[in-house]
Design a protein around this motif. Structure first.
Motif, mmCIF file in Angstrom:
data_model
loop_
_atom_site.group_PDB
_atom_site.id
_atom_site.type_symbol
_atom_site.label_atom_id
_atom_site.label_comp_id
_atom_site.label_asym_id
_atom_site.label_seq_id
_atom_site.Cartn_x
_atom_site.Cartn_y
_atom_site.Cartn_z
ATOM 1 N N LEU A 1 0.777 -1.628 0.194
ATOM 2 C CA LEU A 1 0.332 0.206 -0.124
ATOM 3 C C LEU A 1 1.307 1.055 -0.275
ATOM 4 O O LEU A 1 2.397 1.062 0.653
ATOM 5 C CB LEU A 1 -0.797 0.296 1.384
ATOM 6 N N PRO A 2 0.431 3.068 -0.489
ATOM 7 C CA PRO A 2 0.796 2.929 -0.436
ATOM 8 C C PRO A 2 0.322 4.203 0.975
ATOM 9 O O PRO A 2 0.257 5.266 0.841
ATOM 10 C CB PRO A 2 0.444 4.496 -1.248
ATOM 11 N N TRP A 3 1.852 3.842 2.306
ATOM 12 C CA TRP A 3 1.986 4.152 3.476
ATOM 13 C C TRP A 3 1.899 5.390 3.616
ATOM 14 O O TRP A 3 3.120 6.090 2.775
ATOM 15 C CB TRP A 3 2.879 3.226 3.991
ATOM 16 N N LEU A 4 1.230 6.118 4.580
ATOM 17 C CA LEU A 4 1.771 7.274 4.581
ATOM 18 C C LEU A 4 1.221 8.545 2.976
ATOM 19 O O LEU A 4 1.142 9.253 3.355
ATOM 20 C CB LEU A 4 3.322 7.740 5.286
ATOM 21 N N GLY A 5 0.946 7.973 2.799
ATOM 22 C CA GLY A 5 0.323 8.954 1.233
ATOM 23 C C GLY A 5 -0.989 8.930 1.145
ATOM 24 O O GLY A 5 -1.381 9.917 0.319
ATOM 25 N N THR A 6 -1.538 8.149 1.832
ATOM 26 C CA THR A 6 -3.175 8.709 1.485
ATOM 27 C C THR A 6 -4.409 8.711 3.112
ATOM 28 O O THR A 6 -3.103 8.317 3.624
ATOM 29 C CB THR A 6 -3.753 7.408 1.032
ATOM 30 N N GLU A 7 -5.084 8.791 2.713
ATOM 31 C CA GLU A 7 -5.688 9.440 4.132
ATOM 32 C C GLU A 7 -6.079 8.322 5.230
ATOM 33 O O GLU A 7 -5.422 8.536 6.239
ATOM 34 C CB GLU A 7 -6.775 10.108 4.178
ATOM 35 N N ASN A 8 -5.976 7.247 4.546
ATOM 36 C CA ASN A 8 -6.586 5.813 5.066
ATOM 37 C C ASN A 8 -4.945 6.077 5.889
ATOM 38 O O ASN A 8 -4.666 5.935 7.525
ATOM 39 C CB ASN A 8 -6.745 5.216 4.638
ATOM 40 N N THR A 9 -4.269 5.088 5.142
ATOM 41 C CA THR A 9 -2.578 5.147 5.978
ATOM 42 C C THR A 9 -2.191 5.809 6.696
ATOM 43 O O THR A 9 -1.701 5.367 6.964
ATOM 44 C CB THR A 9 -1.648 4.774 4.432
ATOM 45 N N ALA A 10 -2.509 7.329 6.121
ATOM 46 C CA ALA A 10 -1.124 7.480 7.208
ATOM 47 C C ALA A 10 -2.149 8.157 9.311
ATOM 48 O O ALA A 10 -1.642 7.887 9.662
ATOM 49 C CB ALA A 10 -1.571 9.531 6.644
ATOM 50 N N PHE A 11 -3.261 7.570 8.826
ATOM 51 C CA PHE A 11 -3.751 8.029 9.861
ATOM 52 C C PHE A 11 -3.843 6.727 10.358
ATOM 53 O O PHE A 11 -3.065 6.405 11.653
ATOM 54 C CB PHE A 11 -5.885 7.478 9.861
ATOM 55 N N TRP A 12 -4.122 5.442 10.089
ATOM 56 C CA TRP A 12 -3.321 4.202 10.163
ATOM 57 C C TRP A 12 -2.134 4.270 10.639
ATOM 58 O O TRP A 12 -1.635 3.370 12.112
ATOM 59 C CB TRP A 12 -3.889 2.950 9.558
ATOM 60 N N GLY A 13 -1.184 4.420 9.862
ATOM 61 C CA GLY A 13 0.095 4.579 10.169
ATOM 62 C C GLY A 13 0.502 5.360 11.553
ATOM 63 O O GLY A 13 1.322 4.771 12.074
ATOM 64 N N LEU A 14 -0.396 6.089 12.506
ATOM 65 C CA LEU A 14 0.455 6.815 13.263
ATOM 66 C C LEU A 14 -0.610 5.867 14.466
ATOM 67 O O LEU A 14 0.528 5.953 15.368
ATOM 68 C CB LEU A 14 -0.866 8.398 13.572
ATOM 69 N N VAL A 15 -1.432 5.934 14.268
ATOM 70 C CA VAL A 15 -1.963 4.618 15.340
ATOM 71 C C VAL A 15 -1.080 3.588 14.842
ATOM 72 O O VAL A 15 -1.065 3.335 16.909
ATOM 73 C CB VAL A 15 -3.654 3.909 14.649
ATOM 74 N N ILE A 16 -0.813 2.781 14.414
ATOM 75 C CA ILE A 16 0.180 1.470 14.263
ATOM 76 C C ILE A 16 1.204 2.314 15.340
ATOM 77 O O ILE A 16 1.382 1.558 16.031
ATOM 78 C CB ILE A 16 0.585 0.838 13.387
ATOM 79 N N VAL A 17 2.097 3.364 15.223
ATOM 80 C CA VAL A 17 3.189 3.739 15.903
ATOM 81 C C VAL A 17 3.070 4.237 17.074
ATOM 82 O O VAL A 17 3.758 3.580 18.166
ATOM 83 C CB VAL A 17 4.218 4.922 15.193
#
Lengths: 277, 292
Positions: free
Chosen positions: B146-162
């Motif tokens: 997935l384009p991590w941190l590149g979309t609204e969704n992946t940015a949100f879940w990226g922050l949640v994961i970290v």
């Protein structure tokens, strides 16, 4: 006597936990392994082990971060903030516990309230207030700021511990003619050692890693902390992962060593603080 | 008379420094913050005009960005608080059984918490952008490509994961201490009465560790609301301000837009929200605490 089924189940759970632990450690793997690769190799495959070890990344990063200066600043701030916080908070906690006047009970709550106030709610006016007291642009200034920010938690932790020290020790010292100050420094303070260690460890962790306060109070290059240096390096070397990762490794290693050496005390300290309080 | 004086001196000597630094660094700025929020201060100029509730009115009626950040922070907080507590508790629960590598595992799960500030976000930026894509290429699992941190969704879940990775270990340590305080006789008695694992967990363990749950939820809510460093380094609010937390919004308003009056007004609202939510949470969970 455990049944065979239970033993197998324990083994499976243990293996699952170990695999989870490996997943937890993977970011560290990525950063360490790629910090000695060339940029090309990193982009090619970030998951592989390095083919050649490029130590140049580190010497380059050391210079860009002005690591010697940044590290020195971090140490100065951490050491003096700790000395001050331990002295100030232990004295305050002692007084708050031993003299339960209404004023002191209210004060306890006021100190506690600081833990809820978000940094953003104070940071803007803080710079103005700090400049009136000549606290900006200096190491001693930011150390004093950490006194202000740190007393709440430190007093809370010391209070819990002091409550468990029996009064008889102090009373017999008083009968022997010791002053209140003597009683505190010569008898009570040495007894506080376990909690003092905890307070130092916890304060060191957050002061060392702090970003926003140094950002607004230490604008000059020679006063930068490691966090600020990394911030400026990432601004400049945005996508150059080879030097950036080496810088990150240098940033995390000091605290990692600190933690691994003292991990038992740090972990015990957190549980003591949270459960007793 | 002399006793009264010496009492006063003691009060000043022991409590004086703490009160002094606390007042200068926390109380005064907070009080001034409240004052500045009613002005149009831009941080530098000498003219500061009193504008009453104009800032607050503007924020509540006109500031789409503020409400976007508010909504983002709320979603982030709800999900992260649940995940970090679940993960922290689960690991603590499993580690409270006698597993051989328990101490080593405890240290490893806590280690993420040693990272802080920007380092955390920058490290994970590399992991998401380069690390995940390499894993994706090697294993062909879609999740990693997935384009991590590149979309609204992946940015949100990226922050949640970290955030979860970073904080679960801290909560785990507190839960371990809480679980250790449960008297074994109670669990043994439940075994004799024929209770199964779920019943033991639900009826004995959880009620008895409620005080610890109170602390852990309070900490997680406070951390999630106040999150800034991670946001700043991992996504910087992107893409297109979709992952901008409240804390970042305030920072931007004050230090980038140079509207200090507006920034402090937002910060006051921020404080009220955090204080309210944490007070409600603490009183709710304290009600469910059980004394042995």
């Amino acid at each position: 006597m455990k049944s065979k089924f239970q033993l197998y189940r324990m083994l499976i759970i243990e293996i699952a936990m170990i695999m989870l632990a490996l997943v937890f450690l993977s970011p560290f793997y990525f950063v360490f392994v790629n910090s000695v690769k060339s940029m090309g190799d990193i982009l090619l495959n970030a998951a592989s082990l390095p083919k050649n070890l490029i130590w140049d990344n580190y010497s380059h990063a050391w210079e860009e971060l002005q690591f010697a200066t940044s590290f020195k600043n971090n140490i100065l701030i951490a050491v003096f903030a700790n000395i001050g916080l331990v002295a100030i908070s232990s004295m305050a906690a002692y007084r708050l516990v031993r003299k339960r006047s209404r004023t002191n009970r209210v004060l306890s709550y006021i100190f506690l309230a600081a833990m809820v106030i978000p940094f953003q709610s104070i940071m803007i006016p803080l710079v103005k207030v700090a400049s009136w007291f000549h606290l900006v642009k200096s190491i001693h200034g930011i150390v004093v700021s950490y006194f202000g920010f740190g007393v709440a938690l430190s007093i809370f932790l010391f209070q819990g511990f002091i409550k468990s020290i029996p009064l008889e020790i102090e009373e017999s010292a008083a009968i022997d003619g010791s002053s209140v100050y003597g009683i505190f420094w010569r008898i009570v303070f040495p007894l506080l050692r376990p909690m003092t260690v905890t307070v130092i460890l916890l304060n060191t962790l957050w002061v060392w890693n702090d970003f926003l306060l140094p950002l607004i109070m230490l604008p000059t290059k020679n006063l930068r902390t490691i966090q600020l240096s990394i911030n400026s390096l990432f601004g400049e070397y945005f996508n150059q992962w080879d030097i950036a990762l080496a810088a990150l490794v240098m940033g995390i290693v000091p605290l990692l060593i600190f933690f691994l050496a003292l991990q038992r005390q740090i972990i015990e300290g957190i549980s003591a603080g949270a459960v007793k309080g | 008379m002399r006793k009264l004086l010496s009492n006063w001196v003691q009060q000043i000597v022991f409590l004086g420094p703490a009160i002094l630094f606390y007042s200068v660094i926390i109380v005064m700025p907070f009080a001034f913050g409240v004052f500045y929020s009613f002005t149009n201060w831009n941080g530098v100029s000498g003219n500061i005009d009193w504008i009453g509730f104009d800032n607050f009115r503007a924020i509540l009626t006109n500031d789409k960005g503020f409400f976007q950040s508010f909504w983002f922070t709320t979603r982030f907080m709800l999900i992260s608080v649940v995940l970090t507590n679940l993960l922290g508790f689960s690991i603590a629960f499993i580690l409270s059984k006698s597993i051989k590598s328990r101490n080593l595992l405890r240290t490893i799960f806590f280690m993420p918490n040693v990272l802080g500030g920007l380092l955390l976000g920058f490290i994970w930026k590399f992991v998401f952008i380069q690390g995940f894509s390499s894993i994706g290429k090697l294993t062909n699992i879609d999740f990693f490509s997935l384009p991590w941190l590149g979309t609204e969704n992946t940015a949100f879940w990226g922050l949640v994961i970290v955030f979860t990775w970073h904080q679960a270990g801290y909560l785990m340590v507190i839960y371990i201490a809480g679980l250790a305080n449960i008297p074994t006789e109670m669990l043994e008695a439940a075994n004799i009465d024929g209770a199964n694992a779920w019943q033991k967990l639900h009826r004995i363990v959880i009620p008895l560790i409620m005080p610890v749950v109170t602390v852990c939820m309070f900490l997680a809510i406070a951390w999630a609301f106040k999150m800034f460093d991670l946001n700043f380094s991992l996504t910087k609010g992107g893409p297109y301000n979709s992952s901008e937390s409240l804390a970042m919004n305030i920072y931007t308003e004050a230090f980038i837009n140079n509207r200090y009056g507006m920034g402090t007004a937002k910060a006051i609202i921020f404080f009220i929200v955090v204080a309210t939510v944490t007070s409600i949470q603490v009183s709710l969970t304290k009600k469910r605490e059980v004394d042995i």
